[in-house]
Write an enzyme that holds these catalytic residues in place. Structure first.
Site: not given
Ligand code: G6Q
Length: 544
Positions: A357, A271-272, A216, A210, A508, A388
């Site tokens: 989250e 994001g989620r 990462e 996003k 972070k 199991h």
């Molecule tokens: C989700 C969070 C988080 C996000 C990641 C990746 O709700 O905001 O998990 O999706 O940190 O972020 P980017 O899509 O900006 O790389």
């Protein structure tokens, strides 16, 4: 002071629930079932292809009535309306929360700041579909003229967990001549292993981010670029082998990705909550645009149910409230999600982010410390493997763990008796948890007295069983939307913001201070423990 948000524990129904819990606690599910023949009819619901049996809960119709009163007193109706209307309910980030608009049918109207966002949603979906068709048909060629055979999604968190889960869940419907890989971890092993057997000439990377600044993802994207160019040798190859899913066109262009190969989304998609946005491009490449749209239809159908059904017959509301019942009135700390379908193997991991989250928060919308527990720890594994492993604790441990069982009546891979064995197991587990085995039953069966305590199952352990016909794209959409709205229901009653995630920030920031130290820079000043750990890593590199 008078403008302070009223927290749930100060509402009349909260006290009523407390008193009710004291009366209900000693009662066993055996007794609740024996005294109410209408229990299953009163405590089950069929919604958008999901049959939900919540009769095996330590609850009665009166409990549900009180929980619904709590939802009403918490303003859930108004909050649902506010979310669907595009109000800026994510107050700490000053954003609307409109993942529901991602699956709004063509032609419908959802306004954000006076602008209808639905045409934009469909424009992106159409571009994704056109692109997916080109890749799937082989019309899209790599730099050396070869068709794409492997798709690697690079992303993390919300830009990874949804795509991985959906790919696995819908694998049955996916193209088997295309290989899909997902790289998220900054650990170089993740990327290295993902591309080990791939050919750069036939590999397409989707950089899903996003913000397009996530450490990462950008590290993996840069390594992917280097890996591609080491073979393809030409900067312009990037445009044929990399596409982006992002809201940040400027950074995408800087990376060398042609912005005409960028698929956008909006700041009102968290994001989620984004697997049904362009973040789902890998899903669409795997199953095709038509199946993707069926998945969106499933999401939308559940959205409409959540938005319009009275709370007494509203599945996300009822499941959300029952979850909260155990967290706040029984002291449950965790909740297990147990899908009896191998294709849903990543569903618990996906739900962990969605639930934890979102509702792992300790202050209210207006910043007050919350005086009651919030978000449960979600965990789980596909059945029957868990049986199991950790089910021992579920059946005979000292903790109360409410369970969600998810089962499908029709298998996608029919194989002899397998499906009957699978279904028999899921039904048996909820039966055993609820009704257990008494010492009297054991003695009657001749179990030696010293073993009786060990072999006793107290029962009275709650669960919901969700039964669906078949794992289809539509069913998956409905299931994910169900949990999204469960999270919303709970977050609303707890009075917190389910849509921010400030808790991931500090780590972070601290990591960005430590990186230069690991690369030979001066010590930045840490506590003795952290400084010692950093020194050890520096020494092992021979830098000290
Ligand atoms: C989700 C969070 C988080 C996000 C990641 C990746 O709700 O905001 O998990 O999706 O940190 O972020 P980017 O899509 O900006 O790389």
């Amino acid at each position: 002071m008078s403008n302070r948000q009223t927290l749930a524990h100060a509402l009349p129904s909260w006290s009523a629930l407390k008193a009710h819990q004291e009366q209900l606690r000693p009662r066993h599910l055996r007794d609740l079932f024996a005294t109410d023949p209408g229990r299953v009819a009163a405590m089950s619901l069929e919604v958008e292809g999901i049959y939900a049996d919540y009769s095996k809960h330590r609850a009665t119709p009166e409990t549900l009535r009180l929980l619904v009163a709590l939802a009403n007193e918490s303003g859930l109706r108004q909050r649902i309306d506010a979310m669907f209307r595009g109000e800026r309910i994510n107050v700490t980030e000053d954003r609307a929360v409109l993942h529901t608009a991602l699956r709004a049918p063509r032609g419908s109207v959802v306004q954000v700041g006076g602008v209808n966002v639905v045409p934009g949603v469909h424009e992106v979906l159409d571009r994704m579909a056109a692109f997916a068709e080109r890749v799937r048909s082989g019309a899209w060629k790599g730099h050396t003229g070869k068709a794409i055979r492997a798709v690697v999604n690079i992303g993390i968190g919300g830009s990874d967990l949804g795509p991985v889960m959906a790919y696995e869940a819908l694998r049955h419907y996916s193209r088997r001549d295309l290989v899909f890989r997902f790289v998220s971890n900054v650990d170089g092993t993740d990327f290295s292993e993902a591309v080990l057997d791939l050919d750069p000439e036939e590999t397409l990377f989707i950089v899903s981010s996003k913000t397009f600044t996530t450490l990462e993802t950008m590290a993996n994207a840069r390594s992917a670029r280097a890996w591609s160019l080491a073979r393809l040798k030409a900067e312009k190859a990037v445009a044929r082998h990399f596409v982006a899913v992002s809201t940040n066109a400027e950074e995408v262009a800087k990376f060398g990705i042609d912005t005409s190969n960028m698929f956008g989304f909006w700041d009102w998609v968290g994001g989620r909550y984004s697997m049904d946005s362009a973040i789902g491009l890998s899903t669409m490449l795997a199953v095709g645009p038509e199946r993707f749209r069926e998945m969106l239809d499933g999401f939308h159908a559940m959205d409409e149910h959540f938005r319009t059904a009275p709370f007494e017959r509203n599945l996300p509301v009822l499941m959300g409230l029952l979850g909260l019942w155990y967290v706040d009135f029984f002291g449950a700390e965790t909740a297990a999600v147990l899908p009896y379908d191998q294709y849903l193997k990543r569903f618990p991991a996906y739900l962990q982010q969605l639930t934890m989250e979102s509702n792992g928060k300790r202050v209210s919308l207006d910043g007050q410390e919350l005086p009651y527990p919030t978000g449960a720890i979600y965990w789980g594994e596909p059945g029957t493997n868990g049986q199991h492993s950790f089910y021992q604790l579920l059946h005979q441990g000292t903790r109360l763990v409410p369970c969600d069982f998810i089962a499908f009546l029709k298998p996608l891979n029919s194989l002899g008796r397998h499906h009957d064995l699978l279904l028999a197991n899921v039904f048996a587990q909820s039966e055993a948890l609820a009704f257990g085995k008494t010492p009297e039953e054991l003695r009657a069966a001749g179990v030696p007295e010293p073993l009786v305590p060990h072999r006793t199952f107290d029962g009275n352990r709650p669960s919901t069983t969700l039964v669906l016909e078949r794992l289809t794209p539509r069913a998956l959409g409905a299931l994910v939307a169900l949990y999204e709205h469960i999270v919303f229901t709970q977050g609303t009653v707890w009075g917190l913001n389910s849509f921010d995630q400030w808790g991931v920030e500090l780590g972070k920031v601290l990591a960005s201070r430590i990186i230069p130290e690991l690369e030979g820079g001066p010590e930045a000043g840490h506590d003795a423990s952290t400084a010692g750990l950093i020194r050890r890593a520096v020494a092992s590199k021979g830098l000290a």
